[in-house]
Design a protein around this motif. Structure first.
Motif, PDB file in Angstrom:
ATOM      1  N   PRO A   5      84.318 100.993  -3.673  1.00  0.00           N
ATOM      2  CA  PRO A   5      84.972 100.286  -2.564  1.00  0.00           C
ATOM      3  C   PRO A   5      85.922  99.217  -3.090  1.00  0.00           C
ATOM      4  O   PRO A   5      85.732  98.690  -4.196  1.00  0.00           O
ATOM      5  CB  PRO A   5      83.801  99.656  -1.809  1.00  0.00           C
ATOM      6  CG  PRO A   5      82.715  99.526  -2.809  1.00  0.00           C
ATOM      7  CD  PRO A   5      82.888 100.671  -3.770  1.00  0.00           C
ATOM      8  N   GLU A   6      86.938  98.901  -2.315  1.00  0.00           N
ATOM      9  CA  GLU A   6      87.935  97.927  -2.766  1.00  0.00           C
ATOM     10  C   GLU A   6      87.320  96.591  -3.134  1.00  0.00           C
ATOM     11  O   GLU A   6      87.726  95.963  -4.121  1.00  0.00           O
ATOM     12  CB  GLU A   6      88.998  97.737  -1.678  1.00  0.00           C
ATOM     13  CG  GLU A   6      89.916  98.927  -1.499  1.00  0.00           C
ATOM     14  CD  GLU A   6      90.943  98.709  -0.405  1.00  0.00           C
ATOM     15  OE1 GLU A   6      91.199  97.520  -0.056  1.00  0.00           O
ATOM     16  OE2 GLU A   6      91.500  99.693   0.114  1.00  0.00           O
ATOM     17  N   ASP A   7      86.335  96.136  -2.358  1.00  0.00           N
ATOM     18  CA  ASP A   7      85.773  94.804  -2.611  1.00  0.00           C
ATOM     19  C   ASP A   7      84.905  94.742  -3.868  1.00  0.00           C
ATOM     20  O   ASP A   7      84.489  93.665  -4.284  1.00  0.00           O
ATOM     21  CB  ASP A   7      84.996  94.298  -1.395  1.00  0.00           C
ATOM     22  CG  ASP A   7      83.804  95.174  -1.035  1.00  0.00           C
ATOM     23  OD1 ASP A   7      83.636  96.250  -1.628  1.00  0.00           O
ATOM     24  OD2 ASP A   7      83.033  94.770  -0.139  1.00  0.00           O
ATOM     25  N   LYS A   8      84.639  95.891  -4.492  1.00  0.00           N
ATOM     26  CA  LYS A   8      83.863  95.927  -5.736  1.00  0.00           C
ATOM     27  C   LYS A   8      84.711  96.389  -6.920  1.00  0.00           C
ATOM     28  O   LYS A   8      84.245  96.417  -8.059  1.00  0.00           O
ATOM     29  CB  LYS A   8      82.675  96.886  -5.593  1.00  0.00           C
ATOM     30  CG  LYS A   8      81.703  96.536  -4.471  1.00  0.00           C
ATOM     31  CD  LYS A   8      80.925  95.275  -4.785  1.00  0.00           C
ATOM     32  CE  LYS A   8      79.859  95.020  -3.728  1.00  0.00           C
ATOM     33  NZ  LYS A   8      79.108  93.760  -3.993  1.00  0.00           N
ATOM     34  N   ALA A   9      85.961  96.742  -6.680  1.00  0.00           N
ATOM     35  CA  ALA A   9      86.782  97.417  -7.685  1.00  0.00           C
ATOM     36  C   ALA A   9      86.976  96.600  -8.961  1.00  0.00           C
ATOM     37  O   ALA A   9      86.921  97.139 -10.068  1.00  0.00           O
ATOM     38  CB  ALA A   9      88.131  97.793  -7.089  1.00  0.00           C
ATOM     39  N   PHE A  19     100.450  98.456  -3.227  1.00  0.00           N
ATOM     40  CA  PHE A  19      99.001  98.651  -3.331  1.00  0.00           C
ATOM     41  C   PHE A  19      98.505  97.763  -4.464  1.00  0.00           C
ATOM     42  O   PHE A  19      98.945  97.913  -5.612  1.00  0.00           O
ATOM     43  CB  PHE A  19      98.669 100.120  -3.624  1.00  0.00           C
ATOM     44  CG  PHE A  19      99.244 101.069  -2.602  1.00  0.00           C
ATOM     45  CD1 PHE A  19      98.650 101.216  -1.359  1.00  0.00           C
ATOM     46  CD2 PHE A  19     100.405 101.776  -2.881  1.00  0.00           C
ATOM     47  CE1 PHE A  19      99.190 102.075  -0.414  1.00  0.00           C
ATOM     48  CE2 PHE A  19     100.948 102.638  -1.942  1.00  0.00           C
ATOM     49  CZ  PHE A  19     100.347 102.786  -0.703  1.00  0.00           C
ATOM     50  N   ASN A  20      97.609  96.830  -4.160  1.00  0.00           N
ATOM     51  CA  ASN A  20      97.150  95.902  -5.183  1.00  0.00           C
ATOM     52  C   ASN A  20      96.144  96.580  -6.113  1.00  0.00           C
ATOM     53  O   ASN A  20      95.754  97.734  -5.926  1.00  0.00           O
ATOM     54  CB  ASN A  20      96.586  94.623  -4.558  1.00  0.00           C
ATOM     55  CG  ASN A  20      95.358  94.859  -3.684  1.00  0.00           C
ATOM     56  OD1 ASN A  20      94.574  95.786  -3.924  1.00  0.00           O
ATOM     57  ND2 ASN A  20      95.181  94.022  -2.674  1.00  0.00           N
ATOM     58  N   VAL A  21      95.720  95.865  -7.137  1.00  0.00           N
ATOM     59  CA  VAL A  21      94.863  96.457  -8.166  1.00  0.00           C
ATOM     60  C   VAL A  21      93.543  96.988  -7.594  1.00  0.00           C
ATOM     61  O   VAL A  21      93.163  98.126  -7.886  1.00  0.00           O
ATOM     62  CB  VAL A  21      94.633  95.466  -9.322  1.00  0.00           C
ATOM     63  CG1 VAL A  21      93.584  96.008 -10.295  1.00  0.00           C
ATOM     64  CG2 VAL A  21      95.950  95.190 -10.060  1.00  0.00           C
ATOM     65  N   PRO A  22      92.815  96.228  -6.766  1.00  0.00           N
ATOM     66  CA  PRO A  22      91.588  96.804  -6.194  1.00  0.00           C
ATOM     67  C   PRO A  22      91.846  98.059  -5.365  1.00  0.00           C
ATOM     68  O   PRO A  22      91.058  99.020  -5.427  1.00  0.00           O
ATOM     69  CB  PRO A  22      91.047  95.664  -5.320  1.00  0.00           C
ATOM     70  CG  PRO A  22      91.586  94.424  -5.942  1.00  0.00           C
ATOM     71  CD  PRO A  22      92.945  94.798  -6.435  1.00  0.00           C
ATOM     72  N   GLN A  23      92.924  98.085  -4.609  1.00  0.00           N
ATOM     73  CA  GLN A  23      93.243  99.274  -3.820  1.00  0.00           C
ATOM     74  C   GLN A  23      93.524 100.476  -4.709  1.00  0.00           C
ATOM     75  O   GLN A  23      93.105 101.598  -4.411  1.00  0.00           O
ATOM     76  CB  GLN A  23      94.453  98.987  -2.911  1.00  0.00           C
ATOM     77  CG  GLN A  23      94.152  98.033  -1.776  1.00  0.00           C
ATOM     78  CD  GLN A  23      95.402  97.621  -1.015  1.00  0.00           C
ATOM     79  OE1 GLN A  23      96.475  97.445  -1.597  1.00  0.00           O
ATOM     80  NE2 GLN A  23      95.266  97.458   0.290  1.00  0.00           N
ATOM     81  N   ILE A  24      94.233 100.256  -5.814  1.00  0.00           N
ATOM     82  CA  ILE A  24      94.557 101.349  -6.736  1.00  0.00           C
ATOM     83  C   ILE A  24      93.286 101.925  -7.356  1.00  0.00           C
ATOM     84  O   ILE A  24      93.084 103.142  -7.392  1.00  0.00           O
ATOM     85  CB  ILE A  24      95.513 100.860  -7.838  1.00  0.00           C
ATOM     86  CG1 ILE A  24      96.888 100.520  -7.250  1.00  0.00           C
ATOM     87  CG2 ILE A  24      95.650 101.907  -8.946  1.00  0.00           C
ATOM     88  CD1 ILE A  24      97.801  99.792  -8.217  1.00  0.00           C
ATOM     89  N   ILE A  25      92.414 101.045  -7.861  1.00  0.00           N
ATOM     90  CA  ILE A  25      91.180 101.511  -8.491  1.00  0.00           C
ATOM     91  C   ILE A  25      90.324 102.278  -7.491  1.00  0.00           C
ATOM     92  O   ILE A  25      89.804 103.364  -7.794  1.00  0.00           O
ATOM     93  CB  ILE A  25      90.393 100.323  -9.077  1.00  0.00           C
ATOM     94  CG1 ILE A  25      91.176  99.679 -10.228  1.00  0.00           C
ATOM     95  CG2 ILE A  25      89.000 100.764  -9.545  1.00  0.00           C
ATOM     96  CD1 ILE A  25      90.596  98.375 -10.722  1.00  0.00           C
ATOM     97  N   SER A  26      90.178 101.740  -6.307  1.00  0.00           N
ATOM     98  CA  SER A  26      89.386 102.411  -5.279  1.00  0.00           C
ATOM     99  C   SER A  26      89.964 103.781  -4.951  1.00  0.00           C
ATOM    100  O   SER A  26      89.233 104.781  -4.870  1.00  0.00           O
ATOM    101  CB  SER A  26      89.317 101.546  -4.018  1.00  0.00           C
ATOM    102  OG  SER A  26      88.605 102.202  -2.988  1.00  0.00           O
TER     103      SER A  26
END
Length: 228
Positions: free
Chosen positions: A79-83, A159-166
């Motif tokens: 999830p984005e909040d854990k990325a 798309f920020n870094v957490p969004q990309i990883i997710s």
């Protein structure tokens, strides 16, 4: 490979991920991340030489300064909040790109024009994630032979870094050591008037705040395969 100390199992890249870069390219902002890849054989380090392949046109090889993310532990369906918990660290990248191969000779795919040997410089060091709590507030720039050609901030990412990883981890395991190039800002050579392309003898320096400068020189490959 000296920057990382290991060979990345995979290199994912995100295209058209800065608002101003999409604008200069004359393309709409993407609704989903634009993904392509580079092979591990494309990686070189700080101080190494970028080699223009003999099959490339003399005026097509371009530069792209990017923030690179290195995954620290296996990540799937994150999830984005854990990325950001899966990030080992950050480094600087140059997404070297042969534009004719990317846009005209690649069958509609970008990978061929971005996957030649030496087309993924990384460095000068891998900064632990703990030293960069927010990767979307970093200044970055590209300087070619002393002239600044790109200057922006990672906050301009679509798309920020957490969004990309997710996004990349959905249904796909990102193995430890996976490298993610997060996109480039405006100022690329192909969009300039007149266009600016890399040539033998050039020195190019990529900078990302809190990480440092990645510098490489440019040579050309002889028809037999050796550099000139």
């Amino acid at each position: 490979m000296a920057t990382l100390g290991f060979t990345p199992p995979a290199i994912y890249c995100i295209g058209l991920n800065y608002r101003q870069h999409a604008k200069e390219s004359g393309m709409p902002e993407p609704k989903f991340p634009v993904v392509f890849t580079k092979p591990p054989s494309s990686v070189i380090g700080h101080g190494d030489t970028i080699e223009i392949p003999a099959i490339c046109h003399p005026e097509e090889v371009d530069y792209e300064v990017e923030l690179a993310v290195v995954i620290g532990k296996s990540a799937k369906n994150v999830p984005e909040d854990k990325a950001l918990e899966y990030v080992q660290g950050y480094t600087v990248a140059n997404d070297v790109s042969a534009r004719k191969w990317q846009l005209q000779q690649g069958g509609g795919q970008w990978c061929r024009g971005k996957s030649f040997d030496t087309f993924c410089p990384l460095g000068p060091r891998l900064v632990p994630a703990s030293e960069i709590p927010d990767p979307n507030t970093l200044e970055l720039s590209c300087t070619l032979n002393g002239e600044v050609l790109q200057k922006s901030n990672t906050r301009d990412m679509i798309f920020n870094v957490p969004q990309i990883i997710s996004f990349l981890s959905q249904g796909t395991t990102l193995l430890p050591g996976t490298v993610i190039l997060t996109g480039t800002p405006e100022g690329v050579g192909v969009a300039r008037k007149p266009p600016v392309f890399l040539k033998p003898g050039d020195t190019i320096t990529m900078f990302v705040e809190k990480i440092g400068e990645l510098t490489n020189t440019v040579v050309t490959e002889a028809p037999g395969g050796s550099a000139l």
